[in-house]
Design a protein around this motif. Structure first.
Motif, PDB file in Angstrom:
ATOM      1  N   GLY A   1       0.820  -1.207   0.000  1.00  0.00           N
ATOM      2  CA  GLY A   1       0.000   0.000   0.000  1.00  0.00           C
ATOM      3  C   GLY A   1       0.851   1.253   0.000  1.00  0.00           C
ATOM      4  N   ALA A   2       1.864   1.274   0.846  1.00  0.00           N
ATOM      5  CA  ALA A   2       2.704   2.466   0.947  1.00  0.00           C
ATOM      6  C   ALA A   2       3.455   2.706  -0.361  1.00  0.00           C
ATOM      7  CB  ALA A   2       3.684   2.303   2.102  1.00  0.00           C
ATOM      8  N   TYR A   3       3.982   1.640  -0.929  1.00  0.00           N
ATOM      9  CA  TYR A   3       4.704   1.820  -2.187  1.00  0.00           C
ATOM     10  C   TYR A   3       3.760   2.197  -3.321  1.00  0.00           C
ATOM     11  CZ  TYR A   3       9.331   0.674  -0.508  1.00  0.00           C
ATOM     12  OH  TYR A   3      10.528   0.742   0.134  1.00  0.00           O
ATOM     13  N   SER A   4       2.530   1.691  -3.270  1.00  0.00           N
ATOM     14  CA  SER A   4       1.556   2.126  -4.277  1.00  0.00           C
ATOM     15  C   SER A   4       1.375   3.635  -4.187  1.00  0.00           C
ATOM     16  CB  SER A   4       0.195   1.472  -4.073  1.00  0.00           C
ATOM     17  OG  SER A   4       0.306   0.088  -4.060  1.00  0.00           O
ATOM     18  N   ALA A   5       1.210   4.103  -2.960  1.00  0.00           N
ATOM     19  CA  ALA A   5       1.014   5.538  -2.779  1.00  0.00           C
ATOM     20  C   ALA A   5       2.205   6.305  -3.335  1.00  0.00           C
ATOM     21  CB  ALA A   5       0.823   5.851  -1.298  1.00  0.00           C
ATOM     22  N   ALA A   6       3.402   5.821  -3.023  1.00  0.00           N
ATOM     23  CA  ALA A   6       4.593   6.526  -3.495  1.00  0.00           C
ATOM     24  C   ALA A   6       4.670   6.486  -5.018  1.00  0.00           C
ATOM     25  CB  ALA A   6       5.840   5.898  -2.886  1.00  0.00           C
ATOM     26  N   PHE A   7       4.337   5.338  -5.575  1.00  0.00           N
ATOM     27  CA  PHE A   7       4.417   5.198  -7.030  1.00  0.00           C
ATOM     28  C   PHE A   7       3.425   6.119  -7.726  1.00  0.00           C
ATOM     29  CE2 PHE A   7       2.694   3.066 -10.865  1.00  0.00           C
ATOM     30  CZ  PHE A   7       3.831   3.123 -11.666  1.00  0.00           C
ATOM     31  N   TRP A   8       2.181   6.074  -7.298  1.00  0.00           N
ATOM     32  CA  TRP A   8       1.155   6.833  -8.017  1.00  0.00           C
ATOM     33  C   TRP A   8       1.232   8.327  -7.764  1.00  0.00           C
ATOM     34  CZ3 TRP A   8      -1.138   4.773 -12.014  1.00  0.00           C
ATOM     35  CH2 TRP A   8      -1.262   3.381 -12.073  1.00  0.00           C
TER      36      TRP A   8
ATOM     37  N   ASN B   1      -4.081  11.416  -3.767  1.00  0.00           N
ATOM     38  CA  ASN B   1      -3.933  10.366  -2.770  1.00  0.00           C
ATOM     39  C   ASN B   1      -5.233   9.614  -2.498  1.00  0.00           C
ATOM     40  OD1 ASN B   1      -1.863  12.292  -2.586  1.00  0.00           O
ATOM     41  ND2 ASN B   1      -1.201  11.348  -0.659  1.00  0.00           N
ATOM     42  N   PHE B   2      -6.349  10.323  -2.555  1.00  0.00           N
ATOM     43  CA  PHE B   2      -7.607   9.629  -2.292  1.00  0.00           C
ATOM     44  C   PHE B   2      -7.918   8.618  -3.382  1.00  0.00           C
ATOM     45  CE2 PHE B   2      -8.385  13.230   0.557  1.00  0.00           C
ATOM     46  CZ  PHE B   2      -8.765  12.520   1.680  1.00  0.00           C
ATOM     47  N   LEU B   3      -7.546   8.976  -4.606  1.00  0.00           N
ATOM     48  CA  LEU B   3      -7.782   8.034  -5.698  1.00  0.00           C
ATOM     49  C   LEU B   3      -6.871   6.815  -5.572  1.00  0.00           C
ATOM     50  CD1 LEU B   3      -8.309  10.371  -8.747  1.00  0.00           C
ATOM     51  CD2 LEU B   3      -9.982   9.028  -7.481  1.00  0.00           C
ATOM     52  N   ILE B   4      -5.759   7.020  -4.899  1.00  0.00           N
ATOM     53  CA  ILE B   4      -4.834   5.901  -4.768  1.00  0.00           C
ATOM     54  C   ILE B   4      -5.407   4.823  -3.862  1.00  0.00           C
ATOM     55  CG2 ILE B   4      -2.531   5.222  -3.988  1.00  0.00           C
ATOM     56  CD1 ILE B   4      -1.643   8.017  -4.752  1.00  0.00           C
ATOM     57  N   ILE B   5      -6.271   5.213  -2.933  1.00  0.00           N
ATOM     58  CA  ILE B   5      -6.809   4.214  -2.003  1.00  0.00           C
ATOM     59  C   ILE B   5      -7.464   3.045  -2.752  1.00  0.00           C
ATOM     60  CG2 ILE B   5      -8.529   3.809  -0.185  1.00  0.00           C
ATOM     61  CD1 ILE B   5      -7.701   6.367   1.088  1.00  0.00           C
ATOM     62  N   PRO B   6      -8.438   3.319  -3.652  1.00  0.00           N
ATOM     63  CA  PRO B   6      -8.987   2.160  -4.372  1.00  0.00           C
ATOM     64  C   PRO B   6      -7.938   1.424  -5.199  1.00  0.00           C
ATOM     65  CG  PRO B   6      -9.847   4.234  -5.238  1.00  0.00           C
ATOM     66  CD  PRO B   6      -9.154   4.552  -3.964  1.00  0.00           C
ATOM     67  N   VAL B   7      -7.006   2.174  -5.775  1.00  0.00           N
ATOM     68  CA  VAL B   7      -5.970   1.510  -6.574  1.00  0.00           C
ATOM     69  C   VAL B   7      -5.158   0.566  -5.676  1.00  0.00           C
ATOM     70  CG1 VAL B   7      -3.897   1.858  -7.961  1.00  0.00           C
ATOM     71  CG2 VAL B   7      -5.829   3.429  -8.182  1.00  0.00           C
ATOM     72  N   ALA B   8      -4.804   1.055  -4.507  1.00  0.00           N
ATOM     73  CA  ALA B   8      -4.007   0.236  -3.594  1.00  0.00           C
ATOM     74  C   ALA B   8      -4.816  -0.951  -3.109  1.00  0.00           C
ATOM     75  CB  ALA B   8      -3.538   1.071  -2.406  1.00  0.00           C
TER      76      ALA B   8
ATOM     77  N   VAL C   1      -1.333   3.373   2.337  1.00  0.00           N
ATOM     78  CA  VAL C   1      -1.507   4.640   1.618  1.00  0.00           C
ATOM     79  C   VAL C   1      -1.567   5.783   2.626  1.00  0.00           C
ATOM     80  CG1 VAL C   1      -3.033   5.980   0.141  1.00  0.00           C
ATOM     81  CG2 VAL C   1      -2.733   3.537  -0.264  1.00  0.00           C
ATOM     82  N   PHE C   2      -2.342   5.570   3.653  1.00  0.00           N
ATOM     83  CA  PHE C   2      -2.490   6.621   4.643  1.00  0.00           C
ATOM     84  C   PHE C   2      -1.145   6.958   5.277  1.00  0.00           C
ATOM     85  CE2 PHE C   2      -2.995   8.228   8.857  1.00  0.00           C
ATOM     86  CZ  PHE C   2      -3.916   9.238   8.662  1.00  0.00           C
ATOM     87  N   TYR C   3      -0.436   5.913   5.671  1.00  0.00           N
ATOM     88  CA  TYR C   3       0.826   6.123   6.362  1.00  0.00           C
ATOM     89  C   TYR C   3       1.808   6.882   5.471  1.00  0.00           C
ATOM     90  CZ  TYR C   3       5.068   5.064   8.961  1.00  0.00           C
ATOM     91  OH  TYR C   3       6.234   5.170   9.663  1.00  0.00           O
ATOM     92  N   ALA C   4       1.920   6.432   4.229  1.00  0.00           N
ATOM     93  CA  ALA C   4       2.862   7.072   3.313  1.00  0.00           C
ATOM     94  C   ALA C   4       2.511   8.546   3.141  1.00  0.00           C
ATOM     95  CB  ALA C   4       2.846   6.363   1.967  1.00  0.00           C
ATOM     96  N   SER C   5       1.223   8.832   2.999  1.00  0.00           N
ATOM     97  CA  SER C   5       0.836  10.218   2.769  1.00  0.00           C
ATOM     98  C   SER C   5       1.009  11.052   4.023  1.00  0.00           C
ATOM     99  CB  SER C   5      -0.632  10.295   2.342  1.00  0.00           C
ATOM    100  OG  SER C   5      -0.903   9.324   1.379  1.00  0.00           O
ATOM    101  N   LYS C   6       0.852  10.428   5.156  1.00  0.00           N
ATOM    102  CA  LYS C   6       0.970  11.182   6.393  1.00  0.00           C
ATOM    103  C   LYS C   6       2.428  11.526   6.701  1.00  0.00           C
ATOM    104  CE  LYS C   6       0.445  12.548  10.778  1.00  0.00           C
ATOM    105  NZ  LYS C   6       1.847  12.731  11.109  1.00  0.00           N
ATOM    106  N   VAL C   7       3.287  10.499   6.696  1.00  0.00           N
ATOM    107  CA  VAL C   7       4.656  10.780   7.140  1.00  0.00           C
ATOM    108  C   VAL C   7       5.522  11.320   6.012  1.00  0.00           C
ATOM    109  CG1 VAL C   7       4.618   9.134   9.008  1.00  0.00           C
ATOM    110  CG2 VAL C   7       5.415   8.412   6.770  1.00  0.00           C
TER     111      VAL C   7
END
Ligand SMILES: Nc1ncnc2c1ncn2[C@@H]1O[C@H](COP(=O)(O)OP(=O)(O)OP(=O)(O)O)[C@@H](O)[C@H]1O
Ligand SMILES: Nc1ncnc2c1ncn2[C@@H]1O[C@H](COP(=O)(O)OP(=O)(O)OP(=O)(O)O)[C@@H](O)[C@H]1O
Ligand SMILES: CC(C)C[C@H](N)C(=O)O
Ligand SMILES: [Mg+2]
Ligand SMILES: [Mg+2]
Lengths: 255, 307, 361, 348, 452
Positions: E178-185, E199-206, E341-347
């Motif tokens: 999930g975290a790497y998905s967030a970073a990638f997208w 980032n919100f769109l990444i949630i369903p993708v992840a 996703v959340f963690y990646a976007s937060k930190v």
């Protein structure tokens, strides 16, 4: 044949009940808060076959487990040769000549027939070859399968193995828990014959059974348990004749 | 990779693998009697290393002890390591697992207890002995002694191999030839009935832990001489050895040996071929591949000899 | 007031490895900083009391954001010396930048750090373009190496250093075998075997002492006979303690001088020894200098000191320290680039002098 | 009906004559474990609506046969065909257990296997729900179809528990029920999947005579009221004799006899291998002369010999069991306790 | 009462039944307390160092601490064994759960009466939303970055292990995915994404990515028995971790993903302020809890229980075990992905070390500590066990924190194995397992395997 146990040496002078082998006095056993045995008195004399009858959940298995030390009574005493043995763990009790064939056979499924029998003689320094031969003569089917894994035996064969395994411990008192359960009629007959044979050779037997007719035919005396208490007891013939027994355990009233 | 180089790595792999094998046996033994993945076994191993370290620090070998003294130090280290390991394993069983066993707790509870015990122990070791790595005092001069098909073997490596082989053969004999062995096997299949046969379950379980601890502790000492001693040194070899036990067929002692050797070799060969950073990937890919095709490991589950 | 400071104390933070694997490197710096703060408080010419505020990142990038956050969250923290290591700097600097807290590092040497537009990062140390080049020079010119086996530990520091060294060595026409062996590898035997099998006559290890030591041991065991060099990350007595005899003859480079040897730092060295019962180590003096720089600027700013003004003052000002003159270009890069060579000889790290001079360039 | 299609293949089982309506047919089923052959070319023809008992010594392969029929084991050779009342014939060999169950074969186990921490009701619901469609998404979103499914399974489970006489113990934990009740519950759970064939493995084991009588009644009712064909493994000959329409005898993985209970009881091979000399003392049934047994001498697999045997076999039993059974089957839909047509749910 | 009490030499049975004085429970307890005291002395002793191996042991055993601890142990023992009646009673009382009775009653009331339930829930939710605003920045960070993130992971793992009974030791691998998905997208990795997403769109993708990863891992391995599944998931985790660490060109290696963009929606950006993240995360968790609670009490939840208790019986009753297991795996994985996703976007920054195997093991511990199968339980478990090391920072040597955590786990498992707030089904399973019925965890053969 009779086996010498450590106990006999120590208990030489016990007076009153020369021929009493096992005695339960007011035994009460609990599973957590549930009282499964509610004060049982029971006597087994040397050389007898005693049948313990009763419906499902009457407490037959629990009684046997208490005698063999797998469970400890909360009240009452268990005596062997008039010596208290409650409170002694099952692995120690084996040395006193009590061997228990548990409900559901429970052979060591990933050991061979031979290894299972050797386990039966675990308490001795090494298994007695003569004893093993005797077992193989009693159960020729086991002899054929001595190096087969026990788990792949059929139900009847496993039951024979379980009994054979107990015999390897040279018991003075053999506890048998429903040896006929799930066995074909012919095998049941065989097993009962063998029990009789073992008894003739000097082993005292306490037999738990659902199959009341056959058990009583074999036993000298019987006890009937109902919800953890002795409901009736007496010589087999008397019990067999009792109408209440015939109705409740031989299925006659309804048939 | 030339043939000589291949031999080189193979020898290294076998050396590493034999340590894994000895540790893996500890996992497998305990698994055999309790069906428990004893996560704390890596701490048994680590404390074994500290045991050896402490013994050698106290006795303090000089700079380059002579041959006979060296042998003495090595034996001392092994014995101390084994003793520490055994003590730890015994304590673990007694304090952490026995109450659970008495109560017939589900296996998952055992697992979490093992994890908790592992956390506790390695941090306790860090607290007691400091968190920096320490080199094992050298009890001998680590010279090259012989070469096999061009692959050099030094004293440490030979020592490792020899002790591992001795331990494995000894254990195999204990389990298959002795009463304790049949007790272990019986308890592993049906503890309650084993009790009816006269097997003292507590004793057998305890001794199983002790045997696993002896091996694990001795392996810890050997590994310590091979690398260094540190409070968290148990984790990676522990996980790998556990994987090895599974690859071989958990509960199966010979399987653990085979699995250990296999993972040691795979891991080492990964280094020249794919690079050092991929070494653990190699081991775990093998693990998964083996389980895909043989769901109960290479030799299958069974304690003791085959029928 | 938005800095929320209580007025009578200000804190100077240090971020670095205060526990974990490479703790010795952090301790060297921590002590230098503590000494500077104590001396300043003793002198008493500041309007406020100074306090030392350590935050521990264990030298790990993933711990660095949390550590930096602790410093950021304390309104009294006026400046942060560090982060000590490059990896943690990389992950924490954006956060520190957003918070406007100056991060003035005595030791983070990865060349890329100043390229990323961190808002408040100042590097008080020559970067690894210099160190990597120094290593390459020494091998090329002094030792005339033919084939160099170059290993990094996959940390930001190691990778950065190895990259520069690789470029310089290749440029000098030397064959390079470049490998990565990640830190915390439990067993270096196979890697050492690989070095020997490569037939290289020289080795560069770009990483920290905790891993250099076992590697050195395994190299010795594997029978490696060539030269070996490592950088400031290995330049600590811990390396020698852990590697024992295997450390002998290893070269160590550092953009730092030996405080116990140089005349300008003799006094510092004595004070340090008096206070901490040990000799100063790698970057002790540099940390002392940078802390004193911060203190100097605080003095100048007086009441007006807040995070923003401190950054302003530090980035534009300059300071003549014991070790060197500190002043920064507009990216926050130090303007000087001297590298020094050390060598392990019979269990001691001996200072050799400036590498440029030794290599004869 | 549809039997014609497969008649050739399963002829030995007794389908050669016209009008035999089989629900389950197996031919040449062979199952080996390593060197051990636990089923040796076993043929089976089970008629729609009958109670067929399988008896035999321990280790004869009875449970193995069950496991092969229900997908737990995959025999190495042979064919197993399920012939649903209306619909296509299905090959069962190699099908996964849950697929077999969905097709309409439900079973109980030799040693009771309940979900012991769940209530009686939940146990039954789990089985009932496998016939309903409601995916995780619609459940999470609380869509109407999910709620409807929940209601349906609830009703169905209630009905079945009532049927086996457990309506007063709906919310008791399965593990704490008495042995006899656990047996009944296991049967109710099997019935909840709306099977056409129910396989019972030693349901009377470990019960006393009174409980056996109750069980006998229950099996009869399942057969007559629900129209479910029953395949029964049992060692208790009294029970077998009283409920079974026909009996099949296995020994060493082979079929050694097949016929009505009374026929089988007097077959010398059966007496020798299974009953023992003393067993059939009481009832010496009428028509002892016409005992016909599908004896299989050795590995001869030729259908000629078998055909003859089973033909006669059929002739002997046709009159008494087959007709009766099929009429039961037809009337069952109306008398079934679940008023809703079961076919609707069992679609998938 | 019996005649043979006068027998001179004790018989074998009597010998066995007799217990020496030190074997009496009372003295065994004393022994245990003394051992505990020694252990505690070591635990609270000085930090050792490598220069002097015995420093810590020496100081512990020569200082007063040892005597204080031993003294305390003896006092405790004396009071307990010989103290007045009511002291021993109090001890017994504390042991039994009577002390908790009002709490338990409240819990039961909540279960039975929907009105009470809703009132309590609303109150709790309000507290959860507004109380953290009062905390210090440090605790807010701990709450969001750690407690809540791991609570989310625990909720996901609970589906896998608590409900479906699958022992997953590699759960955090999906967190990494999930975290790497967030970073990638968001374009924070060396490889360029086809499009940069919000980032919100990444949630369903992840979620979809993790679903696929979960199914890919699950499909071939779910046929394995419990323990083997555990080791395979562990191996899978290790592979994911090492790939993340070493595939520098894709994941940026140990250096990790930097400056992952923040959440933003409708022109609002989640920036350095902490509380907005908290609201967002609470919203995510509440929604998931509602969805999952529905699942638990539906046919899916029951099917999971069935599989957990007896997979063969479940399959024989028509439960498609593989499908349901995969479903649990996939649902768990995607929850973990959301957390990632959340963690990646937060930190904004993470590297492979955020996803070490230890974290997987910790999440498992949270779930079991809290009470497998119960959502409030696992939330509590995560909260307590994540909070504890943080608060211990102030009380003990920071490096020792996990020693205390480990000890707590062991003690908890011995005295309250069902967890802080167990689910009713699970509690029953524990009871039955302790009485020797069933297993309480699905470590049995999978369906289709050998049956006895
Ligand atoms: N492990 C246990 N925990 C709790 N209760 C138990 C346990 N084992 C048995 N019981 C209960 O104790 C009572 C007696 O059981 P026991 O097994 O002794 O009966 P039994 O006469 O052997 O019955 P069966 O004929 O079914 O074997 C029953 O009510 C049973 O539910
Ligand atoms: N999984 C298995 N592995 C090896 N052998 C097996 C297996 N399952 C069954 N067998 C063997 O197949 C034979 C038939 O066993 P099965 O259980 O079908 O007998 P059964 O007729 O049901 O006997 P019982 O009346 O005792 O239940 C036995 O010899 C048994 O040992
Ligand atoms: C303290 C130093 C060794 C730090 C190193 N130069 C780095 O950049 O990480
Ligand atoms: Mg019983
Ligand atoms: Mg069977």
């Amino acid at each position: 044949m009779s086996t010498t146990t450590e106990l006999e040496k120590g208990a030489g002078g016990a007076g009153a009940s020369q021929d009493t082998l096992l005695e339960l006095r007011g035994v009460r056993v609990f599973y957590g808060a549930v009282e499964a045995i509610k004060g049982i008195d029971l006597t087994v004399r040397k050389g007898e076959i005693v049948a313990l009858l009763g419906g499902n959940g009457a407490g037959k298995t629990t009684t046997l487990r208490t005698i063999s030390g797998m469970l400890q009574p909360r009240h009452g005493e268990v005596r062997l040769h008039d010596e208290r043995i409650d409170g002694i763990k099952s692995h120690e009790l084996v040395r006193f000549g009590i061997n228990h064939v548990p409900e559901g056979r429970r052979v060591f499924s990933r050991m061979t027939v031979r290894e299972n029998l050797e386990m039966g003689a675990y308490r001795f320094r090494s298994p007695d070859a003569a004893e093993m031969d005797r077992v193989f003569t009693l159960f020729p089917r086991l002899a054929e399968r001595r190096s087969q894994l026990a788990g792949t035996l059929s139900g009847g064969e496993q039951q024979m193995l379980a009994i054979g395994r107990a015999l390897m411990g040279k018991p003075e008192l053999l506890l048998l828990d429903e040896p006929s359960m799930g066995l074909a009629p012919l095998i049941v007959q065989q097993i009962f014959d063998i029990v009789e044979e073992i008894n003739k050779q000097g082993t005292t037997v306490l037999l738990v059974e659902q199959n009341a007719t056959q058990a009583l035919a074999l036993a000298n005396r019987g006890y009937v348990l109902e919800t953890g208490a002795v409901a009736m007891s007496g010589p087999s013939a008397e019990l067999l004749a009792d109408s209440r027994i015939r109705e409740a355990y031989l299925g006659e009233g309804a048939a | 990779m030339s043939l000589v180089e291949f031999w080189d790595y193979l020898v290294l792999g076998v050396v590493l693998g034999s340590i894994y094998a000895v540790i893996a046996i500890g996992y497998t033994l305990v698994y055999g009697v309790l069906q428990l993945i004893n996560f704390a076994h890596s701490e048994v191993f680590m404390l074994g290393a500290y045991g050896g370290l402490i013994a050698l620090t106290v006795v303090a070998p000089g700079d380059s002890p002579s041959g006979l003294a060296s042998a003495g130090f090595v034996v001392l280290g092994l014995v101390a390591g084994a003793a520490f390991g055994a003590l730890t394993a015994y304590g673990l069983e007694k304090v952490a697992y026995r109450p659970l066993r008495r109560r017939g707790a589900p296996r998952l509870i055992f697992l979490i207890t093992a994890i908790g015990a592992s956390f506790f122990l390695y941090n306790l070791a860090g607290k007691l002995f400091g968190r920096d790595p320490l080199p094992m005092p050298s009890a001998y001069e680590n010279k090259k002694v012989l070469s096999v098909f061009g692959a050099d073997l030094n004293v440490t490596q030979l020592l490792l191999l020899a002790s591992a082989v001795v331990m494995m053969v000894g254990l195999d004999m204990v389990v298959n030839r002795t009463k304790l062995g049949s007790g272990i096997r019986a308890v592993s299949q049906d503890a309650e009935v084993a009790g009816l046969m006269g097997v003292d379950i507590d004793k057998v379980v305890s001794r199983t832990f002790v045997i696993g601890g002896l091996l694990g502790g001795a392996a810890g000492f050997l590994y310590g001489t091979f690398t260094q001693v540190k409070f968290d040194m148990g984790f990676i070899p522990g996980i790998t050895a556990f994987a090895a036990a599974v690859v071989g067929g958990i509960g199966n002692i010979r399987g653990a040996m085979l699995g250990g050797l296999m993972l040691g070799v795979v891991e080492t060969l990964t280094v020249p071929i794919f690079g050092g950073e991929w070494r653990h990937v190699g081991a775990f890919v093998v693990l998964i591949a083996v389980l895909m095709f043989r769901p109960t490991g290479i030799l299958g589950e069974r304690v003791g000899r085959t029928a | 007031s938005d800095s929320g400071s209580s007025g009578d104390t200000l804190k100077i933070a240090f971020q670095g490895p205060l526990s974990g694997d490479n703790v010795a490197l952090g301790q060297n710096m921590e002590r230098g900083i503590q000494l500077a703060i104590d001396q300043a408080n003793a002198k008493g010419d500041l309007p406020v009391k100074l306090e030392y505020f350590p935050v521990d990142d264990q030298g790990l990038p993933e711990k660095a954001t949390g550590a930096a956050q602790l410093a950021i969250d304390d309104p009294d923290v006026i400046a942060l010396v560090g982060p000590a290591f490059s990896g943690p700097t990389n992950s924490a600097a954006p956060l520190l930048g957003d918070a406007g807290l100056t991060a003035i590092s005595p030791s983070a040497t990865n060349p890329g750090l100043t390229e990323q537009g961190f808002k408040t990062f100042l590097r008080g140390v020559p970067n690894d373009s210099a160190q990597g080049a120094g290593m390459a020079d020494y091998y090329a010119k002094k030792l005339k190496a033919k084939k160099v086996y170059l290993v990094d530990d996959k940390s930001d520091y190691g990778v950065g250093l190895a990259k520069v060294a690789n470029e310089k060595l290749t440029a000098a026409g030397i064959e390079v075998v470049k490998k990565s062996v990640p830190a915390k590898t439990p067993d270096y035997s196979a890697a050492a075997k690989d070095v020997v099998n490569s037939k290289a006559d020289a080795l560069i290890y770009a990483g920290y002492y905790q891993d250099a030591a076992p590697f050195a041991v395994k190299l010795a065991e594997a029978g490696y006979k060539g030269a070996a060099i490592s950088g400031d990350g290995t330049n600590d007595m811990k390396f020698v303690e852990l590697a024992g005899d295997a450390a002998n003859n290893w070269f160590l480079t550092c953009p730092c001088t030996d405080a116990t040897v140089e005349a300008s730092t003799k006094q510092f060295s004595a004070d340090y020894k008096k206070k901490f019962k040990v000799d100063p180590g790698t970057y002790s003096a540099e940390s002392y200098d940078l802390t004193n720089y911060v203190i100097q600027e605080l003095k100048k700013l007086g009441d007006k000191a807040d995070r923003a003004s401190v950054y302003d003052a530090l980035s534009k000002g300059s300071y003549k320290g014991l070790t060197k003159e500190f002043s920064f270009d507009d990216k926050g890069e130090l303007k000087i680039s001297n590298i020094y060579l050390y060598q392990v000889k019979s269990g001691k790290i001996e200072y050799q002098g400036s590498i440029q001079e030794l290599a004869g360039s | 009906m549809t039997t014609d299609v497969t008649k050739g293949a399963v002829a030995p089982a007794g389908g050669s004559g016209a009008g035999v309506d089989n629900v389950l047919e197996a031919s040449g089923v062979t199952l080996r474990f390593g060197g051990l052959t636990s089923l040796d070319s076993v043929d089976l023809g089970m008629r729609r609506g009958e109670v067929l008992a399988v008896i035999g010594p321990n280790g004869a392969g009875k449970t193995s046969l069950f496991n092969s029929l229900t997908g737990v084991y995959k025999p190495q050779e042979g064919r197993i065909t399920f012939l649903p009342k209306d619909g296509d014939n299905k090959e069962l060999l190699g099908a996964k257990p849950h697929i077999v169950n969905r097709l309409g074969l439900a079973r109980t186990f030799q040693n009771i296997r309940l979900f012991s921490a769940l209530t009686a009701l939940e146990n039954v619901k789990i089985a009932a729900e496998t016939r309903l469609k409601a995916g995780p998404v619609s459940i999470m979103l609380g869509l109407p179809n999910a709620r409807r499914a929940e209601r349906e399974s609830d009703e169905r489970a209630h009905r079945l528990l009532k049927f086996v006489g457990l309506e007063s113990k709906l919310n008791e934990i399965a593990g704490s029920l008495s042995y006899g009740d656990q047996r009944s519950l296991e049967i109710a759970r099997a019935l909840a999947t709306d099977p056409q064939v129910l396989l019972l493995d030693e349901p009377a084991a470990g019960t006393n005579p009174t409980e056996k009588l109750e069980l006998e009644q229950l099996i009869r009712r399942i057969n007559s009221e629900l129209g479910v064909s029953v395949l029964l493994i049992e060692h208790d000959m009294r029970l077998v004799m009283s409920v079974a329409d026909r009996v099949m005898v296995l020994n060493f993985g082979r079929k050694i006899a097949e016929g009505t209970p009374s026929e089988v009881q007097q077959h010398p091979a059966v007496i020798e291998a299974y009953l023992g000399a003393s067993a059939p003392e009481e009832e010496v049934a009428a028509g002892a002369g016409q005992v016909v047994i599908a004896e299989q001498p050795g590995p001869v697999d030729e259908s000629g010999a078998n055909d003859g045997d089973s033909g006669a076999n059929e002739a002997s039993s046709d009159g008494e069991s087959s007709d009766e059974a099929s009429s039961d089957g037809e009337s069952s839909d109306e008398t079934a306790p679940d008023g809703s047509a079961p076919d609707e749910e069992s679609g998938k | 009462m019996s005649a043979n009490t006068s027998v001179k030499s004790p018989s074998a049975a009597a010998k066995l039944r007799r217990t020496a004085w030190y074997q009496q429970p009372r003295f065994k307890r004393l022994g245990a307390l003394v051992a505990l005291a020694v252990l505690v002395t070591i635990v609270i002793g000085e930090q050792g160092n490598t220069r002097d191996l015995f420093y810590s042991v020496r100081t512990s055993f020569t200082g007063v601490k040892l005597w204080v601890c031993l003294g305390l142990a003896v006092v405790v023992w004396l009071v307990r064994e010989f103290g007045s009646q009511h002291v021993s009673k109090a001890v017994e009382g504390a042991r039994s759960t009577t002390k908790w009775a009002p709490l338990l009653q409240a819990r039961d009331a909540m279960r039975v009466q929907p009105k009470v339930k809703w009132a309590v829930m609303t109150a709790l939710l309000l507290a959860v939303v507004f109380v953290p605003g009062q905390l210090t920045g440090f605790w807010q960070t701990v709450l969001i970055d750690q407690i809540a993130t791991y609570a989310l992971l625990a909720i996901g793992l609970n589906v896998v292990i608590g409900w479906a009974g699958l022992l997953d030791l590699g759960f955090v691998a999906f967190f990494a995915v999930g975290a790497y998905s967030a970073a990638f997208w968001t374009g924070s990795l060396p490889v360029e994404p086809p499009v940069v997403l919000n980032n919100f769109l990444i949630i369903p993708v992840a979620v979809v990515t993790c679903l696929i990863a979960g199914v890919l891992l699950g499909a071939p391995t779910l046929r394995l028995r419990g323990d083997y599944l555990a080791i395979v998931t562990l191996g899978f985790h290790e592979i994911v971790y090492l790939v993340a660490k070493n595939a520098d060109g894709i994941t940026n290696g140990p250096a990790g993903a930097r400056q992952v963009p923040k959440f933003s929606a409708f022109g609002y950006e989640w920036s350095l302020e902490r509380m907005p993240y908290w609201y967002l995360l609470v919203a995510i968790i509440v929604v998931l809890i509602i969805l999952f609670a529905r699942l638990e009490h539906s046919r899916v939840g029951r099917a999971w229980t069935a599989i957990r208790e007896d997979e063969v019986a479940a399959a024989a009753n028509g439960v498609d075990t593989v499908r349901f297991k995969l479903m649990a795996f996939a649902i768990g994985a995607s929850t973990s992905g959301i957390a990632g996703v959340f963690y990646a976007s937060k930190v904004g920054y993470f590297n492979p070390e955020n996803f070490i195997i230890l974290n997987s093991i910790l999440v498992l511990a949270y779930v079991i500590f809290g009470g497998m199968g119960s959502i409030p339980g696992v939330l509590l478990g995560a909260a307590i066990l994540v909070w504890l090391p943080e608060v211990l920072r102030e009380w003990v040597e920071p490096a020792d924190r996990y020693m205390y955590l480990g000890a707590l786990l062991v003690i908890m498992m011995i005295y309250r194995p069902q967890g802080v707030w167990p689910s009713r089904r699970r509690q029953r399973e524990f009871k039955l397992a302790q009485e020797g019925v069933g297993d309480a965890d699905a470590m049995t053969e999978p369906a289709g395997g050998a049956v006895r």
